[in-house]
Design a protein around this motif. Structure first.
Motif, PDB file in Angstrom:
ATOM      1  N   SER A   2       2.706  71.011  28.005  1.00  0.00           N
ATOM      2  CA  SER A   2       2.001  71.205  26.731  1.00  0.00           C
ATOM      3  C   SER A   2       2.449  72.501  26.072  1.00  0.00           C
ATOM      4  O   SER A   2       2.671  72.556  24.859  1.00  0.00           O
ATOM      5  CB  SER A   2       0.483  71.253  26.967  1.00  0.00           C
ATOM      6  N   ASN A  26      -5.474  77.968  25.948  1.00  0.00           N
ATOM      7  CA  ASN A  26      -6.450  76.883  26.014  1.00  0.00           C
ATOM      8  C   ASN A  26      -5.691  75.571  26.251  1.00  0.00           C
ATOM      9  O   ASN A  26      -5.609  74.720  25.379  1.00  0.00           O
ATOM     10  CB  ASN A  26      -7.261  76.834  24.709  1.00  0.00           C
ATOM     11  N   LEU A  27      -5.111  75.449  27.461  1.00  0.00           N
ATOM     12  CA  LEU A  27      -4.330  74.256  27.803  1.00  0.00           C
ATOM     13  C   LEU A  27      -5.014  73.526  28.945  1.00  0.00           C
ATOM     14  O   LEU A  27      -5.273  74.106  29.992  1.00  0.00           O
ATOM     15  CB  LEU A  27      -2.903  74.646  28.225  1.00  0.00           C
ATOM     16  N   ASN A  28      -5.297  72.262  28.735  1.00  0.00           N
ATOM     17  CA  ASN A  28      -5.925  71.447  29.769  1.00  0.00           C
ATOM     18  C   ASN A  28      -4.956  70.363  30.202  1.00  0.00           C
ATOM     19  O   ASN A  28      -3.934  70.148  29.568  1.00  0.00           O
ATOM     20  CB  ASN A  28      -7.220  70.817  29.246  1.00  0.00           C
ATOM     21  N   GLY A  29      -5.274  69.666  31.260  1.00  0.00           N
ATOM     22  CA  GLY A  29      -4.426  68.573  31.726  1.00  0.00           C
ATOM     23  C   GLY A  29      -3.701  68.936  33.004  1.00  0.00           C
ATOM     24  O   GLY A  29      -3.764  70.059  33.493  1.00  0.00           O
ATOM     25  N   LYS A  30      -2.994  67.943  33.531  1.00  0.00           N
ATOM     26  CA  LYS A  30      -2.306  68.124  34.810  1.00  0.00           C
ATOM     27  C   LYS A  30      -0.993  68.884  34.673  1.00  0.00           C
ATOM     28  O   LYS A  30      -0.495  69.436  35.641  1.00  0.00           O
ATOM     29  CB  LYS A  30      -2.039  66.756  35.453  1.00  0.00           C
ATOM     30  N   PRO A  73       0.085  71.622  32.241  1.00  0.00           N
ATOM     31  CA  PRO A  73      -0.064  72.552  31.111  1.00  0.00           C
ATOM     32  C   PRO A  73       1.271  73.166  30.680  1.00  0.00           C
ATOM     33  O   PRO A  73       1.440  73.519  29.516  1.00  0.00           O
ATOM     34  CB  PRO A  73      -1.034  73.616  31.635  1.00  0.00           C
ATOM     35  N   LYS A 100      -4.397  82.417  31.523  1.00  0.00           N
ATOM     36  CA  LYS A 100      -5.859  82.398  31.381  1.00  0.00           C
ATOM     37  C   LYS A 100      -6.252  82.512  29.910  1.00  0.00           C
ATOM     38  O   LYS A 100      -7.320  82.069  29.514  1.00  0.00           O
ATOM     39  CB  LYS A 100      -6.477  83.556  32.170  1.00  0.00           C
TER      40      LYS A 100
END
Length: 199
Positions: A48, A39-43, A45, A36
């Motif tokens: 990333s 700050n990782l977005n996308g399908k 994470p 939480k």
């Protein structure tokens, strides 16, 4: 306040006091609620997260991380005491059997096809014949079996005509990781292998 992947990785390695694979680290962080703060977005994470750690090791001469194994990549903090021999000695060896994982594929195929939750057609993936990656990494990139179910197959004719007007059809894709034996010591590795493969 948001934390960076590097900060979360450092915190986890200090907490666990063991060398870990960056993808496993993300999933552990997720279990204890640290994702939480990222700050990782996308399908994917976890990919990333791992990529940021790999880039730090590769490009930052003052990186706090050190690679201790490469297949798959396992890292630790520099100057951190991690006894890798103790970890391997504590692992429970799989019992010897007269069959291989591949011998179980037809059973899973039959189950997946007949089970109402799946109703899927399957195909075995021969990852050892891959030419895209180095030997040994394939087991973390490809599932043992993939499956697909064509949901529209059981739809009424009118609904199928309507669906046919769209560019994509409603299907479900599955990834299966087959293991002959699970133990407390191997469960985590196999779980994260399956998660990595399904991505």
């Amino acid at each position: 306040m948001a934390k960076s992947s590097i900060e979360v990785a450092k915190e986890l390695l200090e907490l666990k006091k063991e060398a870990l694979n960056p993808i496993k680290m993300y999933h552990i962080a997720n279990e204890i609620g640290l994702t939480k703060e990222l700050n990782l977005n996308g399908k994917t994470p976890w990919q990333s997260f791992a990529a940021r750690i790999y880039m730090d090791i590769k490009e930052n001469p003052n990186s706090i991380f050190e690679i201790v194994a490469r297949k798959p990549i396992v890292i630790k903090l520099k100057n951190q005491d991690v006894n890798l021999k103790v970890q391997t000695q504590n692992e429970i060896k799989e019992p010897k059997t007269s069959y291989s994982e591949r011998d179980l594929h037809p059973l899973l195929t039959r189950f997946v096809f007949a089970n109402d939750s799946f109703k899927a057609y399957t195909k075995t993936i021969y990852h050892e014949s891959s030419i895209k990656t180095k030997k040994g990494m394939d087991k973390w990139l490809y599932p043992d079996i993939v499956g697909v179910s064509f949901e529209y197959k059981d739809y009424q004719k009118e609904l199928n005509k309507f669906i046919g007007k769209f560019s994509s059809l409603p299907i479900k894709i599955y990834a299966f990781e087959m293991k002959k034996h699970l133990s407390v010591s191997s469960f985590r590795e196999y779980y994260f292998q399956a998660v990595s493969n399904s991505s």
